[in-house]
Design an enzyme around this catalytic site. Structure first.
Site, mmCIF file in Angstrom:
data_model
loop_
_atom_site.group_PDB
_atom_site.id
_atom_site.type_symbol
_atom_site.label_atom_id
_atom_site.label_comp_id
_atom_site.label_asym_id
_atom_site.label_seq_id
_atom_site.Cartn_x
_atom_site.Cartn_y
_atom_site.Cartn_z
ATOM 1 N N ASP A 1 32.988 52.931 85.893
ATOM 2 C CA ASP A 1 31.856 51.838 85.619
ATOM 3 C C ASP A 1 31.981 50.763 84.718
ATOM 4 O OD1 ASP A 1 28.884 51.569 86.515
ATOM 5 O OD2 ASP A 1 29.383 51.203 84.269
ATOM 6 N N ARG B 1 32.267 47.477 95.376
ATOM 7 C CA ARG B 1 31.467 48.933 95.783
ATOM 8 C C ARG B 1 31.615 49.531 97.208
ATOM 9 N NH1 ARG B 1 25.238 47.207 93.997
ATOM 10 N NH2 ARG B 1 25.650 46.645 91.672
ATOM 11 N N ARG C 1 28.489 54.188 96.426
ATOM 12 C CA ARG C 1 27.413 55.280 97.224
ATOM 13 C C ARG C 1 27.171 54.637 98.897
ATOM 14 N NH1 ARG C 1 23.425 52.071 93.513
ATOM 15 N NH2 ARG C 1 25.195 50.185 94.505
ATOM 16 N N ARG D 1 31.242 64.023 94.577
ATOM 17 C CA ARG D 1 30.365 63.991 93.782
ATOM 18 C C ARG D 1 29.133 64.485 93.619
ATOM 19 N NH1 ARG D 1 27.983 58.837 90.756
ATOM 20 N NH2 ARG D 1 27.067 60.944 90.287
ATOM 21 N N TYR E 1 23.246 44.521 78.257
ATOM 22 C CA TYR E 1 23.036 46.143 78.411
ATOM 23 C C TYR E 1 22.983 46.940 76.882
ATOM 24 C CZ TYR E 1 23.948 46.820 83.536
ATOM 25 O OH TYR E 1 23.532 47.093 84.478
#
Length: 335
Positions: free
Chosen positions: A67, A18, A22, A31, A142
């Site tokens: 992702d 990551r 973020r 973004r 998921y």
């Protein structure tokens, strides 16, 4: 690349899971107004976001910005990444009829990946690009749960209650995952990482019986390319040996198990990746350096070591702390 192949290195290489994301203000700015999935499908954005941490932190590898649900979206699964929640699947897979949602992935389904990696390898030069995909178990979780889950009750109910349907589901996901990794490698990725983020929810016996065959199939499908294959999961201390046995060249280790103990569990012939606790970066520089020294001391004598966090960069991490950490590891381990 040399560390992954257990060859001598001038210093311990560093990258962060990551790292392209973020915690960076430049990421949030670029973004603005674009959803996560749309960002993953725009080669210009993917290229810029992937390059941002390389420019800022001087890390030794870039990781492709994407992702784990991108290949599922690409084959038509009705899902969305909801802010503050994560991937949410409109029609969870709970029966054999639901398997029809999972068709094969073709390179044309993800042509934006090929385009973005072509742009990236031109920009990165000698810096390796790591491709990645979600492992069959985590993708299945998921799809079966319909979104993130704490206890994986629907997933385990299917795995235990209908083992043939479960095996068929994971087998189909292994084909999709392998196809997604092949696209990245053929476009120019130097290494690939398989994320099995949720597999720590399983016992070793369940992993060996119900998950390893599918993960092994993915690793075998890309073995002919000769690129290093990294395998990572969270809470997988009891599974480390099996993660390597599934076919990885490098086993990722979270912060719960020291690297010297992880090496004992994994056995010879594998490099290790990790494993500073991401939360340490919120402490003082002295504390960060002390904990980093502990990781490096535990890694002393490993056949190969890639320094990383024990999981991804936390969203509110100070980017300067990451930059200082890279510099510290490079300086501390200079041969």
């Amino acid at each position: 690349m040399r560390a992954c192949r257990r060859e001598p290195v001038p210093h311990t290489p560093v990258w962060f899971m990551r790292q392209a994301g973020r915690s960076l203000p430049e990421y949030r700015k670029v973004r603005e107004g674009t959803t996560m999935l749309d960002s993953c499908m725009r080669p210009d954005l993917v290229t810029e976001i992937t390059l941002q941490p390389v420019r800022r932190h001087n890390v030794d590898a870039a990781i492709y910005f994407s992702d784990i649900v991108v290949p599922l979206k690409a084959i038509g699964i009705d899902l969305d990444i909801k802010p503050g929640v994560g991937p949410v699947v409109e029609r969870p897979i709970r029966s054999r009829a639901d398997l029809a949602q999972l068709r094969d992935l073709t390179p044309q389904d993800v042509s934006y990946v090929t385009e973005a990696i072509g742009m990236l390898t031109g920009e990165l030069g000698a810096t390796p690009l790591i491709g990645f995909a979600g492992a069959p178990f985590t993708l299945a979780s998921y799809l079966v749960e319909g979104g993130p889950s704490r206890n994986h009750e629907h997933t385990k109910a299917l795995m235990y209650g209908d083992p043939q349907l479960w095996a068929d589901l994971l087998d189909r996901l292994s084909d999709i995952t392998a196809a997604f990794l092949k696209v990245q490698i053929e476009a120019g990725a130097s290494a690939v990482q398989l994320f099995d983020s949720w597999v720590g929810a399983l016992s070793p016996a369940d992993y060996r019986r119900s998950v390893m065959p599918a993960s092994r199939k993915v690793f075998e499908a890309v073995s002919g390319y000769g690129v290093p294959r990294i395998h990572f999961g969270v809470g997988t201390g009891e599974l480390l040996g099996l993660l390597g046995e599934a076919g990885a060249d490098v086993v990722g280790v979270d912060w719960r198990v020291p690297l010297d103990e992880a090496a004992r569990r994994v056995g010879p012939g594998k490099a290790l990746q990790g494993n500073l606790d991401p939360a340490v970066l919120f402490s003082t520089q002295d504390a960060v350096e002390a904990k980093t020294d502990e990781v490096l001391a535990a890694a002393d004598g490993l056949e190969g070591h890639v320094f990383n966090l024990g999981h991804g960069v936390l969203p509110t991490t100070d980017p300067d702390a990451l930059t200082r950490l890279v510099e510290y590891v490079h300086t501390r381990t200079a041969r």
